[in-house]
Motif scaffolding. Structure first.
Motif, PDB file in Angstrom:
ATOM      1  N   LEU A  26      42.519  42.474  30.097  1.00  0.00           N
ATOM      2  CA  LEU A  26      41.558  42.521  31.194  1.00  0.00           C
ATOM      3  C   LEU A  26      42.253  43.031  32.448  1.00  0.00           C
ATOM      4  CD1 LEU A  26      38.516  41.480  31.498  1.00  0.00           C
ATOM      5  CD2 LEU A  26      39.508  39.575  32.774  1.00  0.00           C
ATOM      6  N   GLY A  27      41.660  44.009  33.124  1.00  0.00           N
ATOM      7  CA  GLY A  27      42.151  44.511  34.395  1.00  0.00           C
ATOM      8  C   GLY A  27      41.163  44.219  35.494  1.00  0.00           C
ATOM      9  N   VAL A  28      41.671  43.837  36.650  1.00  0.00           N
ATOM     10  CA  VAL A  28      40.828  43.457  37.786  1.00  0.00           C
ATOM     11  C   VAL A  28      41.284  44.219  39.019  1.00  0.00           C
ATOM     12  CG1 VAL A  28      39.991  41.540  39.207  1.00  0.00           C
ATOM     13  CG2 VAL A  28      40.558  41.145  36.793  1.00  0.00           C
ATOM     14  N   ASP A  29      40.326  44.777  39.746  1.00  0.00           N
ATOM     15  CA  ASP A  29      40.622  45.488  40.993  1.00  0.00           C
ATOM     16  C   ASP A  29      39.745  44.900  42.091  1.00  0.00           C
ATOM     17  OD1 ASP A  29      41.577  47.504  42.803  1.00  0.00           O
ATOM     18  OD2 ASP A  29      39.726  48.618  42.454  1.00  0.00           O
ATOM     19  N   SER A  30      40.374  44.198  43.036  1.00  0.00           N
ATOM     20  CA  SER A  30      39.658  43.544  44.128  1.00  0.00           C
ATOM     21  C   SER A  30      39.994  44.236  45.441  1.00  0.00           C
ATOM     22  CB  SER A  30      40.064  42.060  44.203  1.00  0.00           C
ATOM     23  OG  SER A  30      39.472  41.433  45.330  1.00  0.00           O
ATOM     24  N   GLY A  31      38.966  44.712  46.139  1.00  0.00           N
ATOM     25  CA  GLY A  31      39.192  45.414  47.398  1.00  0.00           C
ATOM     26  C   GLY A  31      38.026  45.267  48.340  1.00  0.00           C
ATOM     27  N   GLY A  32      38.030  46.089  49.366  1.00  0.00           N
ATOM     28  CA  GLY A  32      37.014  45.972  50.404  1.00  0.00           C
ATOM     29  C   GLY A  32      35.618  46.326  49.957  1.00  0.00           C
ATOM     30  N   SER A  33      35.494  47.063  48.856  1.00  0.00           N
ATOM     31  CA  SER A  33      34.167  47.447  48.381  1.00  0.00           C
ATOM     32  C   SER A  33      33.652  46.537  47.283  1.00  0.00           C
ATOM     33  CB  SER A  33      34.190  48.899  47.884  1.00  0.00           C
ATOM     34  OG  SER A  33      35.126  49.048  46.836  1.00  0.00           O
ATOM     35  N   GLY A  34      34.421  45.506  46.903  1.00  0.00           N
ATOM     36  CA  GLY A  34      33.954  44.575  45.886  1.00  0.00           C
ATOM     37  C   GLY A  34      34.982  44.325  44.813  1.00  0.00           C
ATOM     38  N   LEU A  35      34.510  43.873  43.670  1.00  0.00           N
ATOM     39  CA  LEU A  35      35.360  43.477  42.556  1.00  0.00           C
ATOM     40  C   LEU A  35      34.977  44.300  41.328  1.00  0.00           C
ATOM     41  CD1 LEU A  35      37.534  41.211  41.933  1.00  0.00           C
ATOM     42  CD2 LEU A  35      35.656  39.939  40.903  1.00  0.00           C
ATOM     43  N   ARG A  36      35.966  44.943  40.713  1.00  0.00           N
ATOM     44  CA  ARG A  36      35.733  45.699  39.488  1.00  0.00           C
ATOM     45  C   ARG A  36      36.588  45.098  38.376  1.00  0.00           C
ATOM     46  NH1 ARG A  36      36.986  51.643  39.715  1.00  0.00           N
ATOM     47  NH2 ARG A  36      38.901  50.956  40.780  1.00  0.00           N
ATOM     48  N   VAL A  37      36.018  45.015  37.187  1.00  0.00           N
ATOM     49  CA  VAL A  37      36.700  44.387  36.065  1.00  0.00           C
ATOM     50  C   VAL A  37      36.539  45.286  34.845  1.00  0.00           C
ATOM     51  CG1 VAL A  37      36.920  42.298  34.668  1.00  0.00           C
ATOM     52  CG2 VAL A  37      36.123  42.126  37.037  1.00  0.00           C
ATOM     53  N   ALA A  38      37.608  45.441  34.077  1.00  0.00           N
ATOM     54  CA  ALA A  38      37.572  46.265  32.874  1.00  0.00           C
ATOM     55  C   ALA A  38      38.238  45.523  31.726  1.00  0.00           C
ATOM     56  CB  ALA A  38      38.281  47.595  33.111  1.00  0.00           C
TER      57      ALA A  38
END
Length: 348
Positions: A26-38
Motif C-alpha cells: 500500500l502506498g499513501v500520498d498525503s498533501g495539500g490537495s488531499g489523500l491518495r492511496v494505491a
C-alpha cells in the motif's frame, strides 16, 4: 544504468503473504490537495488500484494529525483490499506513507502509525517518508541522483544511497525559490511596478493580474488575508509563462526561476559522472517557457549529470518504497525523519 530496485523481484517468505500469491503493498500520498492511496502487487506496480480523498489531513500545533489521517486511510485501504480480494481479503506485506511536512511535523505519525496499522491492517513493515522522498522514489526509483519536486513550492533532494542531501523546501516566506508561488509573486511584483510606473514593471503581467484577480489597487486586500496564500500566488505562475512568450520581464522571471531550480539540484546531486537529475511536479507542466532556460541552467551548473524523465509521481514512489520494504530490498537511506522505518519493521 543502475538496476531497478529489488521490489520488482519478490521472492518467497517475505511479509506474511502466501508465497504462491502476490505480495500486496500500500502506498499513501498525503498533501495539500488531499489523500491518495494505491494498492499494488509488489511485483507489478504499474497497475495499482487507487482511491483518493480531497480532504487534506489536518495539521495543528502538535504536527500532522495522526488520528485524522487514520480516519481517512483505514476505510480507503480496506476498500482497496476488498477490490482485489476475490474469495478472501488479502494481507498487506508493507505500507509506505509519504506526507508533506513529515520531516518536521511527523512526530505524531511516527509515534502512532506503527501500532495502529499493525492492529487495524495486520501490517508490520512500514515506512514513513517525507513527500520529497516519495517524489524521489517515484522519479528515480532507488538509483543515486537528484530530484527536483516543484509545484506551489520547490524542494531538491539527492542521495548517493548513503545519506540524503536537501536544498530549499523552506516555504514561500523563506525559500521555495523558483517554485510556483515564487514565480507568481515575482509576476505580481512586476504587475504592481507597472501599475505604479516603477522600473521593472510589465504591462502584460498587469493586464493578466487584473484579469485574474481584479483591479490592481485591491490586490493586497484580496491576497494578504488568505490562509492559502501560497496557492493563490502559484495560480498566477501559468500567466507568467503565458506572458513570457512575448514579454521580456516575464521571460526574465522564468530565467531567474530556472537558475534557482538548477542551483538547488546542483547542491544535492552526488558528484561524479553518471548522475541523474529528474524533474517532477506540476510546475513543469508550464512547458518550454520554463523548461528551455532550465535545460540551459542544468547544463551549465550540472555538466556531469544527465537530465532524465521522472518515472512516476510521489504516489508511485510510495509504492516503490513499500514494495522494496516487502522484500528486504530497501536501498534508499533511512535517517529517522526524511525516511523512517520503525525498528520492528526493520528487524523483520
Amino acid at each position: 544504468m543502475t538496476r531497478e530496485p529489488a521490489a520488482a523481484e519478490p521472492g518467497p517468505g517475505h511479509g506474511g503473504d502466501d508465497p504462491a500469491g502476490p505480495r500486496w503493498v500500500l502506498g499513501v500520498d498525503s498533501g495539500g490537495s488531499g489523500l491518495r492511496v494505491a494498492l499494488a502487487s509488489a511485483g507489478d506496480l504499474a497497475r495499482p488500484e487507487t482511491t483518493a480523498s480531497r480532504e487534506p489531513v489536518r495539521t495543528g500545533a502538535a504536527g500532522i494529525d495522526a488520528g485524522h489521517l487514520l480516519e481517512q486511510l483505514l476505510p480507503m485501504a480496506r476498500d482497496l483490499l476488498a477490490r482485489v480480494g476475490g474469495p478472501g481479503v488479502p494481507r498487506l506485506s508493507a505500507v509506505a506513507v509519504g506526507a508533506a511536512g513529515m520531516a518536521t511535523l511527523g512526530d505524531g505519525l511516527r509515534a502512532e502509525l506503527p501500532a495502529a496499522l499493525a492492529a487495524e491492517l495486520g501490517v508490520r513493515r512500514l515506512a514513513l517518508a517525507a513527500d520529497g522522498v516519495t517524489a524521489y522514489a517515484g522519479a528515480l526509483g532507488q538509483r543515486p541522483g537528484a530530484v527536483v519536486a516543484a509545484g506551489t513550492g520547490m524542494i531538491a533532494l539527492g542521495t548517493d544511497l548513503t545519506s540524503w542531501q536537501r536544498a530549499d523546501g523552506w516555504g514561500h516566506l523563506l525559500g521555495d525559490c523558483g517554485g510556483g508561488a515564487w514565480i507568481g509573486r515575482a509576476g505580481l511584483d512586476a504587475a504592481m511596478r507597472a501599475h505604479d510606473g516603477r522600473r521593472g514593471g510589465s504591462a502584460a503581467l498587469l493586464a493578466l493580474a487584473e484579469e485574474r484577480f481584479g483591479p490592481a489597487a485591491g490586490l493586497p486586500a484580496r491576497i494578504y488575508p488568505r490562509t492559502d496564500r501560497p496557492a493563490v500566488l502559484a495560480a498566477f505562475a501559468p500567466d507568467v509563462a503565458r506572458a513570457a512568450l512575448d514579454d521580456s520581464v516575464a521571460a526574465g522571471i522564468l530565467r531567474e526561476a530556472a537558475g534557482h531550480i538548477a542551483e538547488a539540484a546542483a547542491a544535492v546531486c552526488p558528484a561524479g559522472d553518471g548522475g541523474e537529475v529528474a524533474l517532477t511536479g506540476g510546475l513543469f507542466k508550464m512547458g518550454e517557457p520554463l523548461l528551455a532556460p532550465l535545460r540551459a541552467e542544468l547544463a551549465e551548473q550540472l555538466p556531469y549529470a544527465d537530465a532524465v524523465s521522472a518515472t512516476g509521481d510521489p504516489l508511485h514512489g510510495a509504492l516503490v518504497i513499500a514494495a522494496a520494504l516487502a522484500v528486504d530490498g530497501l536501498r534508499l537511506p533511512c535517517d529517522g525523519r526524511l525516511l523512517h522505518v520503525p525498528q520492528e519493521a526493520a528487524d523483520r
